[in-house]
Write a protein that holds these residues in place. Structure first.
Motif, mmCIF file in Angstrom:
data_model
loop_
_atom_site.group_PDB
_atom_site.id
_atom_site.type_symbol
_atom_site.label_atom_id
_atom_site.label_comp_id
_atom_site.label_asym_id
_atom_site.label_seq_id
_atom_site.Cartn_x
_atom_site.Cartn_y
_atom_site.Cartn_z
ATOM 1 N N ARG A 1 7.879 -0.122 5.309
ATOM 2 C CA ARG A 1 9.088 -1.057 5.166
ATOM 3 C C ARG A 1 9.016 -2.017 6.039
ATOM 4 N N ARG A 32 11.243 -5.567 6.852
ATOM 5 C CA ARG A 32 12.132 -6.511 6.557
ATOM 6 C C ARG A 32 13.139 -6.503 5.328
ATOM 7 N N GLY A 33 13.452 -5.094 5.057
ATOM 8 C CA GLY A 33 14.093 -4.831 3.765
ATOM 9 C C GLY A 33 13.383 -4.727 2.579
ATOM 10 N N GLN A 34 11.862 -4.892 2.381
ATOM 11 C CA GLN A 34 11.242 -4.769 1.601
ATOM 12 C C GLN A 34 9.929 -3.682 1.650
ATOM 13 N N THR A 35 9.548 -3.053 0.650
ATOM 14 C CA THR A 35 8.583 -1.930 0.552
ATOM 15 C C THR A 35 7.204 -2.609 0.426
ATOM 16 N N ARG A 36 6.307 -2.524 1.428
ATOM 17 C CA ARG A 36 4.886 -3.087 1.099
ATOM 18 C C ARG A 36 3.797 -1.948 0.982
ATOM 19 N N PRO A 48 3.981 -6.765 -0.585
ATOM 20 C CA PRO A 48 5.181 -6.238 -1.065
ATOM 21 C C PRO A 48 4.899 -5.537 -2.566
ATOM 22 N N GLN A 82 7.457 2.164 -7.948
ATOM 23 C CA GLN A 82 8.619 1.327 -7.882
ATOM 24 C C GLN A 82 9.851 1.876 -8.200
ATOM 25 N N LYS A 128 13.616 3.326 -6.042
ATOM 26 C CA LYS A 128 15.115 2.667 -6.324
ATOM 27 C C LYS A 128 15.904 4.016 -6.409
#
Length: 246
Positions: A37, A39-43, A195, A216, A220
């Protein structure tokens, strides 16, 4: 890929695999989807395979490889969650805890060998297995409790290699040590953290894109990837590539 005929799958995967292999039984394999994780995104971690390989040449893939049954004898700091163990083992006469352990530990070993990432805890650890000596040297005991079963896929017939692959996931925070120069093998030419939306657009095999899309969607609804969540199983059945949830 769900519902495709064998001919359709062959066309889609013609750039991923060398076709025309002799009939063979798929071998157990494992691959590790490492997530981070940021900065708010999943890599997700991907590595590019050498273009000289017969299996997925030049493609970005997850670290992974064939399962070594001897891995089942490695002592771990924590076992698989029972729900994960059951689904990793599969079904039938070969569905044993030892098989699940071997598959899960092979994913951890391959993440070290190909990416230089050691999943475990900083605890005293000793082994005579040469594949795990680096863990002992660095004082890291592998641990399985954070691994999650994400998907399973059996390579269709007619390839030069066939694998019964379990896709497992872990978080970068589960990595006890990242070696600065990567792993000791040369399987992967470069490693990148992308990402998820960018990873889906990268030069990846069709099955990798399918599994990433499934992951993905799962994230969610279940951002922590709770144990026991349903996961897809892809295989060729009656000349159709089918998807079932397990």
């Amino acid at each position: 890929m769900d519902g495709m005929s064998r001919a359709e799958v062959d066309r889609v995967e013609s750039k991923d695999f060398a076709l025309g292999g002799k009939p063979m039984r798929p071998r157990d394999a494992a691959t590790l989807i490492l997530l981070d994780r940021d900065r708010g995104q999943t890599r997700v971690l991907l590595g590019r395979r050498h273009r000289a390989h017969a299996f997925m040449p030049g493609k970005f893939v997850f670290p992974g490889g064939r399962t070594d049954p001897a891995d089942s004898r490695i002592v771990t700091a924590a076992p698989l969650h029972p729900d994960e163990e059951r689904r990793i083992a599969g079904d039938g006469a070969r569905a044993t805890p030892a098989r699940a352990r071997a598959i899960a530990l092979s994913a951890i070993r391959e993440a070290y060998e190909e990416a230089g990432l050691m999943i475990g805890r900083r605890e005293a650890f000793a082994t005579r297995n040469p594949g795990w000596e680096a863990f002992a040297e660095h004082g890291i005991q592998p641990t399985l409790d954070r691994l999650r079963f994400v998907a399973r896929a059996i390579t269709p017939p007619g390839r030069v290699r066939r694998f019964d692959t379990r896709f497992l996931s872990a978080w970068r925070s589960d990595v006890a040590l990242e070696l600065p120069d990567g792993g000791p093998t040369n399987e992967l030419e470069e490693l990148v953290w992308l990402p998820l939306p960018e990873a889906l657009e990268a030069e990846i095999p069709a099955i990798t894109r399918t599994v990433l899309g499934e992951l993905q969607a799962r994230l969610k609804d279940d951002p922590e990837l709770s144990p026991g969540g349903e996961a897809p199983f892809y295989r060729m059945l009656h000349n159709r590539f089918v998807r079932v949830l397990v």
